[in-house]
Design a protein around this motif. Structure first.
Motif, short mmCIF file in Angstrom:
data_model
loop_
_atom_site.label_atom_id
_atom_site.label_comp_id
_atom_site.label_asym_id
_atom_site.label_seq_id
_atom_site.Cartn_x
_atom_site.Cartn_y
_atom_site.Cartn_z
N GLU A 290 0.83 -1.20 0.00
CA GLU A 290 0.00 0.00 0.00
C GLU A 290 0.87 1.25 0.00
OE1 GLU A 290 -3.86 1.93 2.30
OE2 GLU A 290 -3.09 -0.02 2.93
N ILE B 199 2.51 1.74 -3.43
CA ILE B 199 1.56 2.26 -4.42
C ILE B 199 1.21 3.72 -4.13
CG2 ILE B 199 -0.79 2.00 -5.33
CD1 ILE B 199 -0.32 -1.08 -5.02
N GLU B 200 1.07 4.06 -2.86
CA GLU B 200 0.81 5.47 -2.51
C GLU B 200 1.91 6.37 -3.04
OE1 GLU B 200 0.45 5.40 1.75
OE2 GLU B 200 -1.70 4.95 1.68
N MET C 196 3.46 6.03 -5.69
CA MET C 196 3.34 6.18 -7.13
C MET C 196 2.46 7.37 -7.49
SD MET C 196 2.72 2.33 -8.38
CE MET C 196 4.01 1.12 -8.47
N TYR C 197 1.41 7.58 -6.70
CA TYR C 197 0.47 8.64 -7.06
C TYR C 197 0.62 9.91 -6.23
CZ TYR C 197 -2.68 7.43 -3.16
OH TYR C 197 -3.22 7.20 -1.91
N THR C 198 1.20 9.84 -5.06
CA THR C 198 1.33 11.01 -4.21
C THR C 198 2.05 12.18 -4.90
OG1 THR C 198 1.20 9.65 -2.22
CG2 THR C 198 2.15 11.85 -1.97
N ILE D 254 -8.95 8.45 -5.13
CA ILE D 254 -7.75 8.22 -5.92
C ILE D 254 -6.96 7.05 -5.34
CG2 ILE D 254 -5.49 9.22 -6.56
CD1 ILE D 254 -7.01 11.95 -6.78
N HIS D 255 -6.87 7.02 -4.03
CA HIS D 255 -6.18 5.91 -3.36
C HIS D 255 -6.84 4.58 -3.73
CE1 HIS D 255 -3.97 3.79 -0.20
NE2 HIS D 255 -5.13 3.21 0.10
N TYR E 293 -6.06 3.50 -7.37
CA TYR E 293 -4.71 2.96 -7.51
C TYR E 293 -4.60 1.57 -6.87
CZ TYR E 293 -2.19 6.71 -9.80
OH TYR E 293 -1.72 7.61 -10.73
N ASN F 110 -6.41 -1.15 -8.87
CA ASN F 110 -5.80 -1.46 -10.15
C ASN F 110 -4.36 -1.97 -10.07
OD1 ASN F 110 -7.65 -0.62 -12.53
ND2 ASN F 110 -7.94 0.95 -10.97
N LEU F 111 -3.66 -1.69 -8.98
CA LEU F 111 -2.24 -2.02 -8.94
C LEU F 111 -1.82 -3.03 -7.87
CD1 LEU F 111 -0.65 1.49 -9.61
CD2 LEU F 111 -1.06 -0.38 -11.23
#
Length: 161
Positions: free
Chosen positions: A47, A50-51, A53-55, A77-78, A81, A84-85
């Motif tokens: 987690e 992945i966070e 990746m988008y943060t 958004i979390h 992601y 999907n990931l």
């Protein structure tokens, strides 16, 4: 009684000594690599990875819309992601055993597995997302800074004057 000529006997002995006592197989390397990846992926905080990746893109989204994201939007958004990931990321990480079996010796894989089996190794694995998060902005900045020059050089290769 049959005896080998002295030179042939010495050559045969030397050739035999040059071979490893136990030649490792890909299957042996793969088994150790699978042990390693199972243990490593179990200790990863997927987690948090992945966070990270988008943060870094959230401020860009806010800048492009001119508005701050609400907690509800950030939460959505979390979820997107993660949905999907998370599973594909685990599959990719578990799949590294095949690559390791092809690239590393059994000694190298065993050393990794043994290290990550220690408390220190597990601690490193748990902290790795923080290390990646700390260097990711610098990497992104470096790539953004370098990309115009790189693309200009690539352009001279693909479309010379």
């Amino acid at each position: 009684m049959f005896t080998l000529p002295r030179g042939l006997a010495a050559l045969t002995l030397a050739a035999g000594l040059a071979l490893p006592l136990h030649a490792e197989t890909r299957e042996e390397r793969l088994a150790v690599a699978e042990d390693y990846t199972e243990m490593a992926v179990e200790d990863m905080d997927m987690e948090r990875i992945i966070e990270q990746m988008y943060t870094p893109i959230l401020p860009q989204i806010e800048a492009s819309t001119g508005e701050s994201l609400s907690e509800e939007q950030r939460s959505e958004i979390h979820r997107i992601y993660m949905d999907n990931l998370a599973d594909p990321m685990r599959e990719v990480m578990n799949g590294q055993a095949e690559v390791m079996a092809d690239q590393f010796t059994i000694e190298e894989i065993t050393a990794l597995r043994d290290f990550y089996g220690t408390e220190e190794g597990r601690s490193v694995m748990r902290k790795m997302p923080d290390v990646l998060a700390a260097v990711q902005p610098d990497i992104m900045q470096m790539v953004q800074t370098k990309m115009p020059d790189i693309m200009a050089e690539v352009q001279t290769v693909v479309a010379p004057e």
